[in-house]
Design an enzyme around this catalytic site. Structure first.
Site, mmCIF file in Angstrom:
data_model
loop_
_atom_site.group_PDB
_atom_site.id
_atom_site.type_symbol
_atom_site.label_atom_id
_atom_site.label_comp_id
_atom_site.label_asym_id
_atom_site.label_seq_id
_atom_site.Cartn_x
_atom_site.Cartn_y
_atom_site.Cartn_z
ATOM 1 N N LYS A 44 0.973 -1.247 0.125
ATOM 2 C CA LYS A 44 -0.028 -0.014 0.113
ATOM 3 C C LYS A 44 0.845 1.542 -0.016
ATOM 4 O O LYS A 44 1.996 1.212 0.056
ATOM 5 C CB LYS A 44 -0.981 0.017 1.257
ATOM 6 C CG LYS A 44 -1.922 -1.259 1.279
ATOM 7 C CD LYS A 44 -2.796 -1.156 0.023
ATOM 8 C CE LYS A 44 -4.217 -2.065 0.106
ATOM 9 N NZ LYS A 44 -4.100 -3.642 0.200
HETATM 10 C C1 LIG Z 1 -5.359 -4.239 0.778
HETATM 11 C C2 LIG Z 1 -7.100 -4.080 0.835
HETATM 12 C C3 LIG Z 1 -7.783 -4.522 1.816
HETATM 13 C C4 LIG Z 1 -7.304 -5.568 2.872
HETATM 14 O O1 LIG Z 1 -6.398 -4.998 3.622
HETATM 15 P P1 LIG Z 1 -5.607 -5.872 4.775
HETATM 16 O O2 LIG Z 1 -5.013 -4.870 5.399
HETATM 17 O O3 LIG Z 1 -4.602 -6.765 3.976
HETATM 18 O O4 LIG Z 1 -6.733 -6.791 5.374
HETATM 19 C C5 LIG Z 1 -9.073 -4.063 1.812
HETATM 20 N N1 LIG Z 1 -9.514 -3.350 0.732
HETATM 21 C C6 LIG Z 1 -9.034 -2.744 -0.205
HETATM 22 C C7 LIG Z 1 -9.204 -2.168 -1.334
HETATM 23 C C8 LIG Z 1 -7.355 -3.420 -0.280
HETATM 24 O O5 LIG Z 1 -6.774 -2.832 -1.323
#
Ligand SMILES: *Cc1c(COP(=O)(O)O)cnc(C)c1O
Length: 386
Positions: free
Chosen positions: A193
Site C-alpha cells: 500500500k
Molecule cells: C489491501 C486491501 C484490503 C485489505 O487490507 P488488509 O490490511 O490486507 O486486510 C481491503 N480493501 C482493499 C481495497 C485493499 O486494497
C-alpha cells in the site's frame, strides 16, 4: 527481494524505519502504548478526522466499521463488485448479505451512484464505497442518496490515504480527504500500500459513538486497556460488549508514524509518475485506456490500472511483460465470480465484468524514474503487437 527488472511496487524504507523499530524494542513495551497513540493522533490530524483508531489490518478495520454501523443478520450492504474481497467477506461473516453494485464505466471504475440507488431495499443497512486506485468515488451523489435515508457510508479507503475529493463546488464533501467522506472509514498498511507497516490498519470517523464502539470492539469489548492496568490505573475490568482482538502492535505504529511523514510527498511523486504514464502511453500505445483521465480530485495514485483493447489476449500480454522483467498484476478478479460467491453470480454488473476482463496493473512506486515508465510503456506497446 525480487528478480524483476521493474517490480509492481517497492517499499520506501530506510534508516528512519530501522530507528523507529529499535526505539520500540529498547522500550520493551510491544502492544498498544505510546507509539499507537502518537500514530493515531497524527493520522487523525492529517486526514482531518476527530478519531483515528489503529488496528491489526484493514480487514479487521472493515469488520469493526460494519459492526459499528450495526450491520447484522438479515441486513444488506451495498458495495462494489470491483473490490478486494475483504468488505464482502466481513459482511457475510456478520450474517448480512453483500449486494453488488456496478462501476460508473471503464474510464471511471468506482461505484456508480445510480447503481447504488438501484440496489437499495428496505433491508439496506450500509453502503461500502471504495476509492479504486486512490481516486475518490462520486461522493456528493452517493451522499445525496444515502443521507436522507439514514444509510451509513463506510469507506474502504485502502487505496486512498490523503486522497482529496474534489466534487461539485459547495456540495458536501467537496475538499475533504478520504476517511472523512462518509460516516466511517478503513485504511490498510499492508505490504504493497502507499503507507506500509507490513500488517496494519486504521479506522477514522468524526462520530464519537462510532469511535467508542470501534475502540471497545478492538480489544474484546473490555472497559479498560492493558496499558491502564499496567500503569495501575485499573485493576479489574468488565466486558460490556462482545468484541475481537484487533489490537495493533507498537512496532506497526512506530513504522506507521515514519511512513505517514513521507506519505504526502510519496503520493505527489505517484501523481507525477501517473501523469508521465498517461503522456507516454498516449504516444506509444494510444489504444490503451487509462482510467480517470478527466477526474478533478487529488488522487493517492495507489496503482496504475489500464484497460487493454477489446479482443486483446491479456495472458499473452502478461507473458510478454514477464519476459521483459516487468511485473504486472490485475485489480481485481470480480468478487461475484469467486467460488465462495457462486450464489451472487447472477448480479448484474456489466461494466465491472468488462473492466475485470481487460484490466492490467502496471508498476507504480515513488522510487521509479522516468526511464522506468518509458520502459514499461514500450514493453506494453510491444506486447500488444505480438
Ligand atoms: C489491501 C486491501 C484490503 C485489505 O487490507 P488488509 O490490511 O490486507 O486486510 C481491503 N480493501 C482493499 C481495497 C485493499 O486494497
Amino acid at each position: 527481494m525480487s528478480d524483476w527488472r521493474i517490480p509492481l511496487s517497492r517499499l520506501d524504507y530506510g534508516l528512519e524505519e530501522e530507528a523507529a523499530v529499535l526505539r520500540v524494542l529498547r522500550r520493551q513495551w510491544l502492544t498498544m502504548g505510546p507509539e499507537v497513540e502518537r500514530f493515531e493522533q497524527a493520522f487523525a490530524r492529517l486526514t482531518g478526522t476527530r478519531y483515528a483508531i489503529a488496528v491489526s489490518n484493514a480487514t479487521a478495520a472493515l469488520h469493526l466499521c460494519l459492526m459499528a454501523a450495526g450491520v447484522g443478520r438479515g441486513d444488506e450492504v451495498v458495495q462494489p463488485a470491483l473490490n478486494f474481497v475483504a468488505a464482502a467477506n466481513m459482511t457475510r461473516l456478520l450474517g448480512a448479505e453483500p449486494v453488488f453494485a456496478d462501476v460508473v464505466g471503464l474510464s471511471e471504475p468506482t461505484i456508480s451512484p445510480a447503481d447504488v440507488e438501484r440496489c437499495l431495499t428496505d433491508r439496506t443497512r450500509a453502503v461500502v464505497v471504495m476509492h479504486y486506485a486512490g481516486y475518490p468515488c462520486r461522493m456528493a451523489e452517493i451522499l445525496a442518496i444515502c443521507r436522507p435515508r439514514g444509510i451509513d457510508i463506510i469507506e474502504d479507503a485502502a487505496h486512498a490515504p490523503l486522497a482529496r475529493y474534489i466534487g461539485p463546488d459547495g456540495q458536501e464533501p467537496h475538499g475533504r480527504l478520504a476517511g472523512d467522506l462518509g460516516e466511517i472509514a478503513a485504511f490498510s498498511f499492508y505490504g504493497n500500500k502507499n503507507l506500509v507497516t507490513g500488517e496494519g490498519g486504521m479506522i477514522t470517523t468524526q462520530a464519537r459513538e462510532l469511535a467508542e464502539a470501534v475502540r471497545r470492539a478492538r480489544s474484546h469489548g473490555m472497559t479498560s486497556v492493558t496499558m491502564d492496568r499496567y500503569r495501575g490505573l485499573a485493576l479489574s475490568y468488565d466486558v460490556s460488549h462482545v468484541g475481537c482482538n484487533y489490537r495493533p502492535t507498537e512496532i506497526m505504529a512506530a513504522l506507521g508514524s515514519v511512513q505517514l511523514a513521507k506519505l504526502a510527498q510519496n503520493n505527489s511523486r505517484r501523481r507525477e509518475l501517473t501523469a508521465l504514464y498517461r503522456q507516454v502511453l498516449a504516444e506509444t500505445a494510444p489504444e490503451i485506456l487509462v482510467p480517470f483521465a478527466t477526474q478533478r480530485s487529488e488522487p493517492a495514485c495507489h496503482i496504475l490500472a489500464v484497460v487493454l483493447p477489446v479482443g486483446c489476449d491479456r495472458d499473452a500480454v502478461a507473458a510478454a511483460m514477464r519476459t521483459q522483467g516487468i511485473q504486472i498484476s490485475i485489480h481485481y478478479p470480480p468478487i461475484h465470480r469467486m467460488s465462495a460467491y457462486r450464489s451472487y453470480a447472477h448480479c448484474e454488473v456489466p461494466q465491472t465484468e468488462e473492466y475485470c476482463q481487460r484490466e492490467i496493473t502496471l508498476p507504480l512506486f515513488p522510487g521509479m524514474n522516468s526511464e522506468d515508465v518509458t520502459s514499461v510503456c514500450e514493453a506494453l506497446a510491444g506486447a500488444l503487437h505480438v
